[in-house]
Design a protein around this motif. Structure first.
Motif, PDB file in Angstrom:
ATOM      1  N   VAL A   1       0.799  -1.233   0.000  1.00  0.00           N
ATOM      2  CA  VAL A   1       0.000   0.000   0.000  1.00  0.00           C
ATOM      3  C   VAL A   1       0.836   1.290   0.000  1.00  0.00           C
ATOM      4  O   VAL A   1       0.619   2.164  -0.841  1.00  0.00           O
ATOM      5  CB  VAL A   1      -1.035  -0.009   1.161  1.00  0.00           C
ATOM      6  CG1 VAL A   1      -1.566   1.379   1.445  1.00  0.00           C
ATOM      7  CG2 VAL A   1      -2.186  -0.938   0.823  1.00  0.00           C
ATOM      8  N   PRO A   2       1.849   1.418   0.884  1.00  0.00           N
ATOM      9  CA  PRO A   2       2.599   2.685   0.873  1.00  0.00           C
ATOM     10  C   PRO A   2       3.328   2.914  -0.456  1.00  0.00           C
ATOM     11  O   PRO A   2       3.468   4.060  -0.894  1.00  0.00           O
ATOM     12  CB  PRO A   2       3.614   2.520   2.003  1.00  0.00           C
ATOM     13  CG  PRO A   2       3.143   1.382   2.813  1.00  0.00           C
ATOM     14  CD  PRO A   2       2.315   0.516   1.938  1.00  0.00           C
ATOM     15  N   PHE A   3       3.749   1.814  -1.082  1.00  0.00           N
ATOM     16  CA  PHE A   3       4.520   1.974  -2.315  1.00  0.00           C
ATOM     17  C   PHE A   3       3.641   2.359  -3.501  1.00  0.00           C
ATOM     18  O   PHE A   3       4.122   2.853  -4.505  1.00  0.00           O
ATOM     19  CB  PHE A   3       5.334   0.710  -2.596  1.00  0.00           C
ATOM     20  CG  PHE A   3       6.376   0.489  -1.544  1.00  0.00           C
ATOM     21  CD1 PHE A   3       7.546   1.244  -1.534  1.00  0.00           C
ATOM     22  CD2 PHE A   3       6.157  -0.400  -0.510  1.00  0.00           C
ATOM     23  CE1 PHE A   3       8.488   1.088  -0.527  1.00  0.00           C
ATOM     24  CE2 PHE A   3       7.094  -0.576   0.497  1.00  0.00           C
ATOM     25  CZ  PHE A   3       8.259   0.168   0.493  1.00  0.00           C
ATOM     26  N   LEU A   4       2.334   2.126  -3.344  1.00  0.00           N
ATOM     27  CA  LEU A   4       1.396   2.542  -4.375  1.00  0.00           C
ATOM     28  C   LEU A   4       1.400   4.060  -4.514  1.00  0.00           C
ATOM     29  O   LEU A   4       1.206   4.593  -5.596  1.00  0.00           O
ATOM     30  CB  LEU A   4      -0.023   2.110  -3.991  1.00  0.00           C
ATOM     31  CG  LEU A   4      -0.442   0.689  -4.321  1.00  0.00           C
ATOM     32  CD1 LEU A   4      -1.840   0.439  -3.783  1.00  0.00           C
ATOM     33  CD2 LEU A   4      -0.411   0.489  -5.827  1.00  0.00           C
ATOM     34  N   ILE A   5       1.602   4.735  -3.384  1.00  0.00           N
ATOM     35  CA  ILE A   5       1.533   6.195  -3.424  1.00  0.00           C
ATOM     36  C   ILE A   5       2.906   6.828  -3.607  1.00  0.00           C
ATOM     37  O   ILE A   5       3.016   8.005  -3.922  1.00  0.00           O
ATOM     38  CB  ILE A   5       0.887   6.752  -2.134  1.00  0.00           C
ATOM     39  CG1 ILE A   5       1.686   6.296  -0.912  1.00  0.00           C
ATOM     40  CG2 ILE A   5      -0.569   6.322  -1.997  1.00  0.00           C
ATOM     41  CD1 ILE A   5       1.540   7.222   0.259  1.00  0.00           C
ATOM     42  N   GLN A   6       3.942   6.032  -3.416  1.00  0.00           N
ATOM     43  CA  GLN A   6       5.293   6.614  -3.401  1.00  0.00           C
ATOM     44  C   GLN A   6       5.645   7.424  -4.663  1.00  0.00           C
ATOM     45  O   GLN A   6       6.206   8.518  -4.547  1.00  0.00           O
ATOM     46  CB  GLN A   6       6.334   5.521  -3.146  1.00  0.00           C
ATOM     47  CG  GLN A   6       7.646   6.081  -2.647  1.00  0.00           C
ATOM     48  CD  GLN A   6       8.690   4.997  -2.468  1.00  0.00           C
ATOM     49  OE1 GLN A   6       8.683   3.998  -3.179  1.00  0.00           O
ATOM     50  NE2 GLN A   6       9.576   5.184  -1.511  1.00  0.00           N
ATOM     51  N   PRO A   7       5.330   6.905  -5.859  1.00  0.00           N
ATOM     52  CA  PRO A   7       5.760   7.647  -7.051  1.00  0.00           C
ATOM     53  C   PRO A   7       5.226   9.074  -7.132  1.00  0.00           C
ATOM     54  O   PRO A   7       5.919   9.965  -7.616  1.00  0.00           O
ATOM     55  CB  PRO A   7       5.207   6.808  -8.207  1.00  0.00           C
ATOM     56  CG  PRO A   7       4.988   5.455  -7.639  1.00  0.00           C
ATOM     57  CD  PRO A   7       4.667   5.649  -6.197  1.00  0.00           C
ATOM     58  N   VAL A   8       3.996   9.301  -6.637  1.00  0.00           N
ATOM     59  CA  VAL A   8       3.447  10.650  -6.761  1.00  0.00           C
ATOM     60  C   VAL A   8       3.615  11.470  -5.484  1.00  0.00           C
ATOM     61  O   VAL A   8       3.203  12.620  -5.426  1.00  0.00           O
ATOM     62  CB  VAL A   8       1.952  10.630  -7.157  1.00  0.00           C
ATOM     63  CG1 VAL A   8       1.777  10.063  -8.553  1.00  0.00           C
ATOM     64  CG2 VAL A   8       1.110   9.864  -6.152  1.00  0.00           C
ATOM     65  N   ALA A   9       4.202  10.851  -4.421  1.00  0.00           N
ATOM     66  CA  ALA A   9       4.277  11.544  -3.138  1.00  0.00           C
ATOM     67  C   ALA A   9       5.486  12.467  -3.033  1.00  0.00           C
ATOM     68  O   ALA A   9       5.684  13.108  -1.999  1.00  0.00           O
ATOM     69  CB  ALA A   9       4.290  10.534  -1.996  1.00  0.00           C
ATOM     70  N   ALA A  10       6.277  12.561  -4.100  1.00  0.00           N
ATOM     71  CA  ALA A  10       7.432  13.466  -4.118  1.00  0.00           C
ATOM     72  C   ALA A  10       8.381  13.228  -2.945  1.00  0.00           C
ATOM     73  O   ALA A  10       8.816  14.165  -2.287  1.00  0.00           O
ATOM     74  CB  ALA A  10       6.964  14.920  -4.123  1.00  0.00           C
ATOM     75  N   VAL A  11       8.672  11.967  -2.711  1.00  0.00           N
ATOM     76  CA  VAL A  11       9.526  11.617  -1.581  1.00  0.00           C
ATOM     77  C   VAL A  11      10.965  12.073  -1.831  1.00  0.00           C
ATOM     78  O   VAL A  11      11.582  12.726  -0.992  1.00  0.00           O
ATOM     79  CB  VAL A  11       9.518  10.093  -1.327  1.00  0.00           C
ATOM     80  CG1 VAL A  11      10.322   9.750  -0.081  1.00  0.00           C
ATOM     81  CG2 VAL A  11       8.096   9.581  -1.203  1.00  0.00           C
ATOM     82  N   TYR A  12      11.489  11.734  -2.995  1.00  0.00           N
ATOM     83  CA  TYR A  12      12.916  11.996  -3.263  1.00  0.00           C
ATOM     84  C   TYR A  12      13.149  13.142  -4.246  1.00  0.00           C
ATOM     85  O   TYR A  12      14.279  13.519  -4.495  1.00  0.00           O
ATOM     86  CB  TYR A  12      13.592  10.732  -3.802  1.00  0.00           C
ATOM     87  CG  TYR A  12      13.423   9.530  -2.889  1.00  0.00           C
ATOM     88  CD1 TYR A  12      13.973   9.536  -1.601  1.00  0.00           C
ATOM     89  CD2 TYR A  12      12.727   8.398  -3.310  1.00  0.00           C
ATOM     90  CE1 TYR A  12      13.813   8.444  -0.764  1.00  0.00           C
ATOM     91  CE2 TYR A  12      12.572   7.307  -2.475  1.00  0.00           C
ATOM     92  CZ  TYR A  12      13.114   7.341  -1.199  1.00  0.00           C
ATOM     93  OH  TYR A  12      12.962   6.264  -0.369  1.00  0.00           O
ATOM     94  N   TYR A  13      12.087  13.616  -4.885  1.00  0.00           N
ATOM     95  CA  TYR A  13      12.249  14.682  -5.888  1.00  0.00           C
ATOM     96  C   TYR A  13      11.099  15.673  -5.742  1.00  0.00           C
ATOM     97  O   TYR A  13      10.020  15.320  -5.286  1.00  0.00           O
ATOM     98  CB  TYR A  13      12.251  14.087  -7.303  1.00  0.00           C
ATOM     99  CG  TYR A  13      11.290  12.923  -7.460  1.00  0.00           C
ATOM    100  CD1 TYR A  13       9.925  13.147  -7.630  1.00  0.00           C
ATOM    101  CD2 TYR A  13      11.736  11.597  -7.430  1.00  0.00           C
ATOM    102  CE1 TYR A  13       9.038  12.085  -7.759  1.00  0.00           C
ATOM    103  CE2 TYR A  13      10.855  10.534  -7.550  1.00  0.00           C
ATOM    104  CZ  TYR A  13       9.506  10.787  -7.710  1.00  0.00           C
ATOM    105  OH  TYR A  13       8.630   9.751  -7.825  1.00  0.00           O
ATOM    106  N   PRO A  14      11.310  16.914  -6.124  1.00  0.00           N
ATOM    107  CA  PRO A  14      10.243  17.913  -6.002  1.00  0.00           C
ATOM    108  C   PRO A  14       9.056  17.556  -6.878  1.00  0.00           C
ATOM    109  O   PRO A  14       9.224  17.029  -7.987  1.00  0.00           O
ATOM    110  CB  PRO A  14      10.894  19.202  -6.504  1.00  0.00           C
ATOM    111  CG  PRO A  14      12.350  18.950  -6.454  1.00  0.00           C
ATOM    112  CD  PRO A  14      12.557  17.487  -6.654  1.00  0.00           C
ATOM    113  N   ILE A  15       7.875  17.862  -6.373  1.00  0.00           N
ATOM    114  CA  ILE A  15       6.665  17.491  -7.086  1.00  0.00           C
ATOM    115  C   ILE A  15       6.522  18.238  -8.405  1.00  0.00           C
ATOM    116  O   ILE A  15       5.938  17.735  -9.365  1.00  0.00           O
ATOM    117  CB  ILE A  15       5.412  17.698  -6.207  1.00  0.00           C
ATOM    118  CG1 ILE A  15       4.181  17.107  -6.898  1.00  0.00           C
ATOM    119  CG2 ILE A  15       5.193  19.178  -5.875  1.00  0.00           C
ATOM    120  CD1 ILE A  15       3.109  16.635  -6.015  1.00  0.00           C
ATOM    121  N   GLY A  16       7.122  19.420  -8.464  1.00  0.00           N
ATOM    122  CA  GLY A  16       7.034  20.240  -9.667  1.00  0.00           C
ATOM    123  C   GLY A  16       7.578  19.564 -10.905  1.00  0.00           C
ATOM    124  O   GLY A  16       7.241  19.944 -12.034  1.00  0.00           O
TER     125      GLY A  16
END
Ligand SMILES: Nc1ncnc2c1ncn2[C@@H]1O[C@H](COP(=O)(O)OP(=O)(O)OP(=O)(O)O)[C@@H](O)[C@H]1O
Ligand SMILES: [Mg+2]
Lengths: 287, 266
Positions: B178-193
C-alpha cells in the motif's frame, strides 16, 4: 430462580410453583413473549432467520428462543447451519431476513451492551498462541471489564483444572487444554448468554464429563442460558434441557432429548440423528 | 469509548513483546541497519566537504529516506498489530467482545507510537555513540513533519487492515504494498514540480506530499512552510475519515456476505 425451578420441574406443575411464577411475573418480569416452557423473559429470541450464501440456503425460517437457565442444543449434520445461526446471533454475519433479540435488545443496534453480557467459545477460533494462558485471560478480563481479574482468573483456571498451566505458552497447549482455556475465557464476564460451538470437540472422555458437569453447575448456580452445538450425542443428552434438530437450514424437530427420542421411536439421540440425516427432510417421520 | 478496553488491547501487545523478545529484534533491526548505512554516508560526505561542494540532492535524498521510513513503519505497525490477530485466529474473539472498532484502531495506533518511541530512543543512543550525532542538534523544525507522516502511516495501516479483512491473508502482500502505491506521486525523493500535471494533482491529494516538499524547504533554508503544514493537517483529517469509512464499510460488508467468519476463524 425461575429458570432453575422450571428446568427441574415436573410436567404436572405444583400449585405453589404456579403461584410463585405469578408473583414473579407480577413483581419482576418485564412484559414480553413467553417461551413454550412458560418461563421467564427469554434471553434470546431468534425469529424467522433466513440466510442465503449466493444461491444456497444456509438457514430457512429458523425460529427458537432461549430462557434464563436453559441449555439448548442445536443439532444437525455438517453444514446444517448451526455455526451460521450462531454467527448471526453474535453479529459476525447478518441474516438475509428475520431478526434476533438478546435481552430484549436488537444486537445490531446495541452491540456493546449485548456483548458485555454474552460470551462465546468455539473449536474454530484460537487465543493468541504467543501469549501465556494467564496473559490471555488477563487481556480478555480487561476487555470485558472484569472487576477483580486475578481471583476470577484463578477461580476459572481451578474450575477447569488447568491452573497448573497458567504460565504455559497458549500455542503449546494440547487441543483439550486449549478448549478448556476457551471455556475460561468464555466465563470471564459471568455471561448471561453463552454460545458454545462444539466446545467438547477434542476433549477426552474424562474431561468431557467434567466439562459437562461444570456447564450444568454454572447453569444451575447462575442461571446462564446456553446455546450449545455438538456432534457428541452424550453431551446433548446430559447437558441439554431441549434440543433443536436442524437439517439443511430448517428445524426438523424440537423438544427435550427424551421427547425427541420417543417421538422418533428410537432408543438414543444418536439413532435419531442418523435417521434425520439419512432420511433427509422428514417432518413426516418425526410425527 | 472505554479506556479499559484500549488498555487491555495494548497490554496484549506488550505481553507479546515481553514474551517474545525476538519480536523486538524486528523492531530495531531495520532502523539500525539504515542508520549504519546513512550514518556512514553522512560521515563520508562530511569528510569530503573540504573538497568539492556536496550536491544538494544528497541531503534531500537522506531526508527523504528517513521520512519515508517514518511513514512506512507507522503503516506497518498498525497493519502488523491487526495481522497479529488474524494470524493467531483471535479476531473472532475480539469481534464478539464488547470492543468498538475505534477502540481497536486506537490501540493499534498506541502500539505504533510505543514502537516508534523505542526505535527513536535506541537510535538516538546509537547515533550519539557511533556517529557523535546529537538528536538535540537535530532540525527540530522537522518534528511536526514526523507527526504528520505518522498519522498518514496509521491511516494507510487502517486501509491495509481493511484489505486483509476483505480478502483474507491472501491480501497480505498487497497490504505491504500500500505505501509503495503512493510513493511515485508523493514526491519523496524529488520535487513534485517535476512530475506531469496529473501526477502532481494526485500527489497534492496525499497528506505526505506537502511534508516531503516542506522537508526540502527546511533543509535548504531552515524554515518550515506553515501553509504546507496546514495543508497536510487538513488532508490527514480527510484521509483518516476516509480510512475509517473504508474499514467500517469492509467490516459491515464482511458481515453481509459472510466473509468475516471465513477470514477470522478456521
Ligand atoms: N461464509 C460463507 N460463505 C458461503 N457459504 C457458507 C458460509 N458460511 C457457511 N456457508 C454454508 O452454509 C451452510 C451451513 O454451514 P454451517 O457452518 O453453519 O454448518 P454447521 O451446521 O455449523 O456444520 P458443522 O457441523 O460442519 O460445523 C454450509 O453449506 C456452508 O457451506
Ligand atoms: Mg459448525
Amino acid at each position: 430462580m425461575a429458570g432453575v425451578i422450571i428446568v427441574t420441574g415436573s410436567p404436572g406443575k405444583p400449585a405453589a410453583d404456579a403461584d410463585a411464577d405469578c408473583l414473579w411475573n407480577a413483581i419482576a418480569r418485564p412484559r414480553g413473549p413467553v417461551t413454550d416452557h412458560g418461563m421467564s423473559e427469554p434471553v434470546l429470541v431468534v425469529d424467522r432467520l433466513h440466510r442465503m450464501f449466493g444461491e444456497s440456503v444456509a438457514l430457512e425460517n429458523l425460529s427458537f428462543s432461549l430462557s434464563r437457565g436453559e441449555v439448548v442444543g442445536l443439532l444437525g449434520a455438517n453444514g446444517a447451519g448451526k455455526t451460521t445461526a450462531m454467527s448471526i446471533i453474535l453479529g459476525l454475519t447478518t441474516a438475509t431476513s428475520g431478526s434476533v433479540s438478546i435481552f430484549g435488545m436488537d444486537p445490531l443496534k446495541n452491540r456493546i451492551a449485548v456483548l458485555r453480557r454474552t460470551n462465546y467459545a468455539s473449536a474454530y477460533t484460537d487465543l493468541p498462541g504467543n501469549l501465556s494462558v494467564a496473559q490471555n485471560l488477563r487481556v480478555f478480563a480487561g476487555i470485558y471489564g472484569v472487576k477483580k481479574p486475578v481471583p476470577k482468573i484463578h477461580e476459572l483456571l481451578e474450575m477447569l483444572e488447568i491452573a497448573h498451566l497458567k504460565d504455559r505458552t497458549t500455542g503449546h497447549l494440547s487441543a483439550g487444554e486449549s478448549t478448556r482455556l476457551h471455556l475460561c475465557k468464555a466465563l470471564l464476564n459471568d455471561p448471561e448468554l453463552l454460545l458454545l460451538d462444539e466446545p467438547t470437540a477434542s476433549l477426552d472422555p474424562d474431561i468431557a464429563d467434567k466439562v459437562r458437569k461444570i456447564l450444568r453447575r454454572i447453569q444451575q448456580e447462575r442461571g446462564i442460558a446456553i446455546l450449545y452445538t455438538s456432534h457428541n450425542m452424550r453431551d446433548i443428552e446430559e447437558v441439554c434441557d431441549r434440543v433443536i434438530f436442524m437439517h439443511q437450514g430448517k428445524v426438523v424437530t424440537e423438544g427435550s432429548p427424551a421427547q425427541v427420542i420417543s417421538r422418533f421411536n428410537e432408543t438414543s439421540m444418536e439413532d435419531v440423528f442418523i435417521r434425520i440425516v439419512r432420511d433427509g427432510d422428514l417432518e413426516a417421520v418425526g410425527k | 469509548m472505554s479506556p479499559g478496553v484500549i488498555q487491555a488491547l495494548v497490554l496484549r501487545h506488550l505481553y507479546l513483546y515481553r514474551r517474545n523478545p525476538i519480536r523486538l529484534v524486528e523492531l530495531l533491526f531495520w532502523p539500525i541497519m539504515e542508520m549504519m548505512v546513512w550514518g556512514n554516508l553522512s560521515v563520508w560526505l562530511d569528510k569530503s566537504k573540504g573538497g568539492a561542494q556536496i550536491p544538494t540532492f544528497i541531503p534531500y535524498l537522506i531526508g527523504g529516506v528517513i521520512l519515508w521510513d517514518v511513514l512506512f513503519r507507522a503503516q506497518q505497525a498498525v497493519a502488523i498489530s491487526f495481522l497479529e490477530d488474524v494470524w493467531t485466529k483471535n479476531l473472532v474473539n475480539i469481534l464478539v467482545a464488547p470492543v468498538r472498532p475505534l477502540e481497536y484502531v486506537i490501540s493499534g495506533c498506541i502500539v505504533g507510537l510505543l514502537r516508534i518511541g523505542v526505535t527513536v530512543i535506541v537510535l538516538s543512543i546509537l547515533a550519539a555513540s557511533a556517529f557523535h550525532f546529537n538528536v538535540l542538534q537535530f532540525h527540530w523544525n522537522l518534528v511536526p513533519f514526523f507527526g504528520l507522516l505518522m498519522l498518514f502511516g496509521w491511516t494507510l495501516g487502517l486501509i491495509s487492515s481493511a484489505l486483509i479483512l476483505r480478502w483474507g491473508q491472501g491480501a497480505e502482500s498487497l497490504a505491504w504494498a500500500v505505501p509503495f502505491l503512493i510513493q511515485p506521486v508523493a514526491a519523496v525523493y524529488y520535487p513534485i514540480g517535476d512530475l506531469p500535471w496529473w501526477a502532481q494533482t494526485l500527489g497534492w491529494l496525499l497528506p505526505c506530499t506537502p511534508v516531503f516538499e516542506g522537508m526540502r524547504g527546511v533543509l535548504s533554508h531552515g524554515t518550515a512552510d506553515l501553509r504546507l503544514l496546514g495543508l497536510s493537517v487538513v488532508s490527514n483529517l480527510v484521509w483518516m475519515a476516509f480510512g475509517a469509512g473504508i474499514y467500517l464499510y469492509v467490516l459491515n460488508a464482511g458481515r453481509r456476505n459472510g466473509t468475516l467468519t471465513r477470514v477470522t476463524s478456521h
